[in-house]
Design a protein around this motif. Structure first.
Motif, PDB file in Angstrom:
ATOM      1  N   CYS A 103       0.658  97.951  15.563  1.00  0.00           N
ATOM      2  CA  CYS A 103       0.407  97.627  16.971  1.00  0.00           C
ATOM      3  C   CYS A 103      -0.391  96.337  17.077  1.00  0.00           C
ATOM      4  N   VAL A 104      -0.431  95.815  18.287  1.00  0.00           N
ATOM      5  CA  VAL A 104      -1.296  94.688  18.620  1.00  0.00           C
ATOM      6  C   VAL A 104      -2.338  95.193  19.600  1.00  0.00           C
ATOM      7  N   HIS A 173      -3.578  82.388  19.399  1.00  0.00           N
ATOM      8  CA  HIS A 173      -2.147  82.132  19.548  1.00  0.00           C
ATOM      9  C   HIS A 173      -1.901  80.873  20.383  1.00  0.00           C
ATOM     10  N   SER A 174      -2.785  80.602  21.325  1.00  0.00           N
ATOM     11  CA  SER A 174      -2.637  79.393  22.136  1.00  0.00           C
ATOM     12  C   SER A 174      -2.965  78.134  21.337  1.00  0.00           C
ATOM     13  N   LEU A 175      -3.724  78.275  20.265  1.00  0.00           N
ATOM     14  CA  LEU A 175      -4.084  77.138  19.419  1.00  0.00           C
ATOM     15  C   LEU A 175      -3.005  76.799  18.393  1.00  0.00           C
ATOM     16  N   ARG A 217      -5.931  89.456  14.443  1.00  0.00           N
ATOM     17  CA  ARG A 217      -6.612  88.170  14.524  1.00  0.00           C
ATOM     18  C   ARG A 217      -6.586  87.405  13.200  1.00  0.00           C
ATOM     19  N   LEU A 218      -6.707  88.118  12.092  1.00  0.00           N
ATOM     20  CA  LEU A 218      -6.672  87.447  10.791  1.00  0.00           C
ATOM     21  C   LEU A 218      -5.292  86.886  10.488  1.00  0.00           C
ATOM     22  N   GLU A 219      -4.239  87.583  10.924  1.00  0.00           N
ATOM     23  CA  GLU A 219      -2.878  87.110  10.663  1.00  0.00           C
ATOM     24  C   GLU A 219      -2.620  85.765  11.338  1.00  0.00           C
ATOM     25  N   VAL A 220      -3.024  85.635  12.599  1.00  0.00           N
ATOM     26  CA  VAL A 220      -2.785  84.352  13.278  1.00  0.00           C
ATOM     27  C   VAL A 220      -3.768  83.308  12.779  1.00  0.00           C
ATOM     28  N   PHE A 380     -13.977  82.101  15.687  1.00  0.00           N
ATOM     29  CA  PHE A 380     -13.453  82.742  16.890  1.00  0.00           C
ATOM     30  C   PHE A 380     -14.205  84.012  17.280  1.00  0.00           C
ATOM     31  N   PHE A 381     -15.374  84.229  16.665  1.00  0.00           N
ATOM     32  CA  PHE A 381     -16.374  85.194  17.163  1.00  0.00           C
ATOM     33  C   PHE A 381     -17.688  84.428  17.239  1.00  0.00           C
ATOM     34  N   CYS A 382     -17.756  83.413  18.092  1.00  0.00           N
ATOM     35  CA  CYS A 382     -18.815  82.410  17.938  1.00  0.00           C
ATOM     36  C   CYS A 382     -20.189  82.916  18.348  1.00  0.00           C
ATOM     37  N   GLY A 383     -20.281  84.023  19.091  1.00  0.00           N
ATOM     38  CA  GLY A 383     -21.602  84.579  19.418  1.00  0.00           C
ATOM     39  C   GLY A 383     -22.463  83.581  20.145  1.00  0.00           C
TER      40      GLY A 383
END
Length: 542
Positions: A103-104, A173-175, A217-220, A380-383
């Motif tokens: 799933c996503v 995905h947009s990147l 997230r790791l796949e993309v 992409f988890f920049c906190g």
């Protein structure tokens, strides 16, 4: 059997046979069909056609009872096996498995105190929905911040540093179109999935949901890395072993480079209510995109610094508050950590209660190991923005993604201070005097704004207002008949608050949580001409 599958002295080459069987090589299949025993055991007739069971044949060839007098039958016979006594090391089908793996998971929490009913899409049952979910999204709210201040951005280029607010799966995905194969280093500090973590992300995923969340997230993220790129994932003991196996699957075991143990505090006795060993470290997993291309820049700590640290032990220093410019001597607000002989400070800002800020020296060391000036660093988890702050001071480009409202504000204020030349963290050692810039933007919300409002609604009246607005300006599911719902308002009112929220969520078209770039010109979304122009620059440039 001919010399293709055996040695000169007649010993069968088992691995070559298995590889040929898995590849369905015609010469091997013909040989097997010519033998009655082989045909009977490994082929099934279906409407006159012989169908080869290559999995069964592989198990037979690799079975420990096959060729019992051969030396090869005694090699590698210690290891894990499955229920059929098949060695896992010899199987090509052994992977980490869990519910929802196929799933996503959207995972779009935007408020720290907001619960969330996570959205899952099955890859087999809902491919169209997944494609719709992950197609490039419109960006909006473009602001440029540099030494001249903050203003509306008039353009965007590959040289710009980026801070993107929104769901990181959709942002990644947009990147892809613009940055695939361009990122030199990824560092992430994802939710630890502790169940009681005070960190702002939704840390209450069960393990299956969390693994799905990370896998997506790791796949993309892998597609964004350069061939000589590296990725670092910082995690604690709750999920470290699971994500290690997951990353082996995504990046390949050969690309696992190192497990780094990062001390997160110094202890003086068992000052805890728990009658057990005290957790005192995080784990950082380091993988390459392609081990054959990886370059690691060694960095040696000056001998004098190392001796001083070893002799005197950790010291406590006042740390500048990077947001307010104040200094604090309060020892309770500082945690000391050590890395490769260096003493490093981590600061808790009394005004913001930010407990997750990472050491700038840790991030600096990782960035130095893999990048040169001008390379792209992604978090992409920049906190609270440590990665971007350090990257800017080291004159690297950065892309950061964050979806929590409060952390986005902290990150932007922090970067503004860095541009202004603040001297905390690693500023002095990198000769940082200020400068640089970044562009801020957000994923343009469609139905996601109603998701946010539903989650935050505290009263029945607030939910009623949300439903009214959904009918007027939202994109409802094709299964929803608003008149029928309004006609059963009394039954709806009898539901508990949680069930009412869940029902309204189901009424939304989940394919339109955010505005697709492909539909940017649709007037219903209200995208301005300025934003359309910047989006076209962003998606068409490379």
């Amino acid at each position: 059997m001919d010399s293709t599958y055996c040695t000169e002295d007649g010993v069968l080459l088992k691995n070559k046979i298995v590889e040929a069987a898995l590849a369905m090589r015609p010469d091997l299949i013909a040989k097997l069909l010519s033998d009655d025993g082989m045909r009977r055991n490994f082929f099934t007739e279906v409407t006159g056609i012989q169908v080869f069971d290559k999995v069964k044949f592989q198990r037979f060839v690799m079975n420990k009872r096959f060729l019992p007098d051969s030396y090869t039958s005694f090699k590698n016979k210690t290891g894990l096996t499955n229920d059929e006594r098949e060695f896992l090391s010899e199987s090509r089908e052994v992977v980490l498995s869990w519910p929802y793996k196929d799933c996503v998971l959207e995972g779009g929490q935007t408020k720290e105190d907001a619960g969330r009913n996570e959205v899952f899409w099955n890859e087999l049952l809902a491919p169209d929905e997944i494609n719709r979910l992950t197609e490039p999204k419109v960006l909006t709210g473009f602001k440029r911040c540099d030494a001249a201040g903050k203003r509306e951005a008039e353009d965007i280029s590959m040289n710009d540093n980026l801070v993107i607010k929104g769901n990181n799966l959709l942002a990644l995905h947009s990147l892809k179109n613009r940055y695939a194969g361009q990122v030199k280093l990824i560092y992430i500090d994802p939710p630890y999935n502790t169940g009681n973590d005070t960190f702002g992300y939704n840390d209450n995923f069960n393990r299956s949901a969390w693994l799905t969340f990370m896998k997506n997230r790791l796949e993309v993220a892998k597609t964004l890395l350069r061939e000589d790129g590296a990725i670092y994932v910082q995690i604690d003991y709750h999920q470290a072993h699971y994500i290690k196996v997951l990353m082996d699957e995504i990046f390949g075991e050969k690309n696992f480079q190192r497990e780094i143990i990062w001390r997160i505090g110094w202890l003086s006795g068992y000052k805890t209510a728990d009658n057990n060993w005290i957790r005192n470290h995080d784990t950082i997993l380091f993988y390459s995109k392609d081990a054959g291309h990886l370059v690691f820049n060694k960095y040696y700590i000056p001998k004098s610094e190392y001796k001083d640290c070893a002799k005197n032990g950790p010291e406590r220093y006042p740390v500048e508050d990077v947001w307010n410019g104040n200094e604090y001597d309060d020892l309770n607000s500082i945690a000391i950590v050590s890395y490769s002989g260096e003493t490093v400070s981590k600061m808790l800002d009394p005004d913001d209660e930010v407990k997750g800020q990472k050491s700038e020296k840790l991030i600096e060391r990782i960035i130095r190991a893999h990048t040169s000036e001008g390379d792209i660093v992604l978090d992409f988890f920049c906190g609270t923005g440590t990665t971007g702050a350090v990257a800017m001071k080291m004159r690297r480009r950065f892309i950061m993604v964050e979806q929590l409202d409060r952390h986005v504000g902290i990150t932007c204020r922090r970067l503004e201070k860095v541009i202004g030349g603040e001297q905390s963290g690693v500023s002095k050692r990198n000769g940082w005097q200020g400068g640089g810039s970044f562009v801020y933007c957000e994923l343009a919300k469609a139905n996601q704004r109603f998701v946010d409002e539903i989650e935050c609604a505290a009263t029945s009246e607030e939910l009623a207002d949300v439903w009214k607005n959904m009918q007027e300006t939202g994109f409802l599911s094709w299964k929803v008949n608003p008149k029928e719902i309004d006609g059963n308002a009394e039954d709806f009112a009898k539901l508990c608050m949680e069930d009412r929220k869940r029902f309204l969520m189901e009424c939304l078209d989940k394919n339109l949580l955010y505005v697709p770039y492909s539909e940017m010109d649709d007037m219903e979304f209200g995208i301005s001409e300025h934003d359309k122009r910047i989006n076209n620059l962003f998606y068409q440039a490379r």
